[in-house]
Design an enzyme around this catalytic site. Sequence first.
Site, mmCIF file in Angstrom:
data_model
loop_
_atom_site.group_PDB
_atom_site.id
_atom_site.type_symbol
_atom_site.label_atom_id
_atom_site.label_comp_id
_atom_site.label_asym_id
_atom_site.label_seq_id
_atom_site.Cartn_x
_atom_site.Cartn_y
_atom_site.Cartn_z
ATOM 1 N N SER A 142 0.851 -1.192 0.000
ATOM 2 C CA SER A 142 0.000 0.000 0.000
ATOM 3 C C SER A 142 0.879 1.231 0.000
ATOM 4 O O SER A 142 2.011 1.186 0.502
ATOM 5 C CB SER A 142 -0.873 0.009 1.261
ATOM 6 N N TYR A 155 -0.870 -0.996 10.611
ATOM 7 C CA TYR A 155 -1.104 -1.287 9.190
ATOM 8 C C TYR A 155 0.014 -0.682 8.333
ATOM 9 O O TYR A 155 0.614 -1.385 7.504
ATOM 10 C CB TYR A 155 -2.463 -0.726 8.764
HETATM 11 P P1 NAP Z 1 -11.257 -6.203 0.962
HETATM 12 O O1 NAP Z 1 -12.270 -5.940 -0.086
HETATM 13 O O2 NAP Z 1 -11.643 -6.028 2.401
HETATM 14 O O3 NAP Z 1 -10.639 -7.654 0.736
HETATM 15 C C1 NAP Z 1 -9.815 -8.267 1.687
HETATM 16 C C2 NAP Z 1 -9.696 -9.739 1.345
HETATM 17 O O4 NAP Z 1 -8.843 -10.357 2.320
HETATM 18 C C3 NAP Z 1 -11.029 -10.464 1.382
HETATM 19 O O5 NAP Z 1 -11.092 -11.358 0.302
HETATM 20 C C4 NAP Z 1 -10.984 -11.216 2.696
HETATM 21 O O6 NAP Z 1 -11.753 -12.412 2.574
HETATM 22 C C5 NAP Z 1 -9.493 -11.525 2.810
HETATM 23 N N1 NAP Z 1 -9.119 -11.772 4.201
HETATM 24 C C6 NAP Z 1 -9.310 -10.952 5.269
HETATM 25 N N2 NAP Z 1 -8.896 -11.557 6.393
HETATM 26 C C7 NAP Z 1 -8.426 -12.774 6.017
HETATM 27 C C8 NAP Z 1 -7.886 -13.869 6.723
HETATM 28 N N3 NAP Z 1 -7.738 -13.831 8.058
HETATM 29 N N4 NAP Z 1 -7.504 -14.973 6.041
HETATM 30 C C9 NAP Z 1 -7.666 -15.032 4.694
HETATM 31 N N5 NAP Z 1 -8.178 -14.023 3.966
HETATM 32 C C10 NAP Z 1 -8.560 -12.909 4.624
HETATM 33 O O7 NAP Z 1 -10.001 -5.239 0.802
HETATM 34 P P2 NAP Z 1 -9.045 -4.878 -0.440
HETATM 35 O O8 NAP Z 1 -8.979 -3.418 -0.490
HETATM 36 O O9 NAP Z 1 -9.423 -5.626 -1.654
HETATM 37 O O10 NAP Z 1 -7.654 -5.400 0.147
HETATM 38 C C11 NAP Z 1 -6.768 -6.196 -0.594
HETATM 39 C C12 NAP Z 1 -5.336 -5.721 -0.321
HETATM 40 O O11 NAP Z 1 -5.169 -4.405 -0.821
HETATM 41 C C13 NAP Z 1 -4.961 -5.660 1.167
HETATM 42 O O12 NAP Z 1 -3.681 -6.215 1.349
HETATM 43 C C14 NAP Z 1 -4.943 -4.167 1.477
HETATM 44 O O13 NAP Z 1 -4.078 -3.857 2.527
HETATM 45 C C15 NAP Z 1 -4.474 -3.623 0.126
HETATM 46 N N6 NAP Z 1 -4.783 -2.210 -0.106
HETATM 47 C C16 NAP Z 1 -6.081 -1.783 -0.104
HETATM 48 C C17 NAP Z 1 -6.330 -0.425 -0.313
HETATM 49 C C18 NAP Z 1 -7.745 0.129 -0.324
HETATM 50 O O14 NAP Z 1 -7.912 1.362 -0.236
HETATM 51 N N7 NAP Z 1 -8.761 -0.702 -0.475
HETATM 52 C C19 NAP Z 1 -5.260 0.469 -0.526
HETATM 53 C C20 NAP Z 1 -3.966 -0.021 -0.510
HETATM 54 C C21 NAP Z 1 -3.734 -1.360 -0.309
HETATM 55 P P3 NAP Z 1 -12.546 -13.187 3.744
HETATM 56 O O15 NAP Z 1 -13.207 -12.158 4.604
HETATM 57 O O16 NAP Z 1 -13.488 -14.059 2.976
HETATM 58 O O17 NAP Z 1 -11.499 -13.979 4.458
#
Ligand code: NAP
Length: 262
Positions: A142, A155
């Site tokens: 991120s 984080y």
């Molecule tokens: P999201 O929609 O909340 O997706 C998160 C995913 O992680 C879900 O599929 C969730 O599935 C899975 N997950 C959560 N806890 C878990 C666990 N204990 N074991 C296995 N899987 C788990 O968020 P996202 O934004 O797509 O995030 C994806 C990545 O992008 C993350 O690494 C985040 O830090 C990064 N990121 C996001 C942003 C943003 O603004 N959205 C910005 C920068 C970086 P389940 O609940 O089914 O387990």
Amino acid sequence: MSTPKPMALVTGASSGIGSEFARALAARGDDLVVVARDTSRLDALAERLEAKYGVDVEVLSADLTSKKGRAVVEARLESAEPAVDLLVNNAGVGTYGKFAELSREAEARVIRLNVLAVVQLSHAALPGMIERGRGGIINVSSLAGHQPTPLNATYGGTKAFVTSFSQAVHEELRGTGVKVMVLCPGFTRTEFQERAGLDSGSVPSFLWQTPEPVVAAALRAYDQGRAVCIPGALNQAGAAFSSTLPAGITRRIAGAVVPRVE
Ligand code: NAP
């Protein structure tokens, strides 16, 4: 004999950026292993992708904060039946608030998922890839890893780790045919903010991307063998800004743009 299709394993594929990685990889013909905790969402995704793109999708439910959950995915990555060519370490969570007031267990879970799972899954995947002389890893970090992030301290620290770790391993792998790239998105419209209890309305709309361009940029950069991908011109400008300003200023700016806790 026909060449087997490439195989990709995506963690956190049940929503957001991971779900889009799974779709985009299926669209280019990769078979998939999709990992997350929510089996019904993974089953629905698998059914959709198999029907639309004619690929095979294997569902692996695992809680990557648990040793047992990580072991299941590590075993799949170590298996050559069929071998995984691309590991996308995408699953990640954040907590928001003053560090001293947050739950100690929740902070530990953030580290286990965002750091420990990335290290252990990468370690399980790499020896086979090196032996085969091909394949690679995309670690989803991120922009929060580019400077300290007040109210999001653990984080931001985990993402600084992922960004540093990925680039170090990228260098170690030069000449092996195996690639490691770190993806550093900015604000992306997914379930992330809601899961962390954030009011994303406090972030100006022009700062947001949707998962589609983030993943498209990541796959383009990965194909080019890049070490780092920052998707979007605004995010690239933000990262350049962070790297040139003194830390005392960037951490104050980061503290000012963090979304409000609901
Ligand atoms: P999201 O929609 O909340 O997706 C998160 C995913 O992680 C879900 O599929 C969730 O599935 C899975 N997950 C959560 N806890 C878990 C666990 N204990 N074991 C296995 N899987 C788990 O968020 P996202 O934004 O797509 O995030 C994806 C990545 O992008 C993350 O690494 C985040 O830090 C990064 N990121 C996001 C942003 C943003 O603004 N959205 C910005 C920068 C970086 P389940 O609940 O089914 O387990």
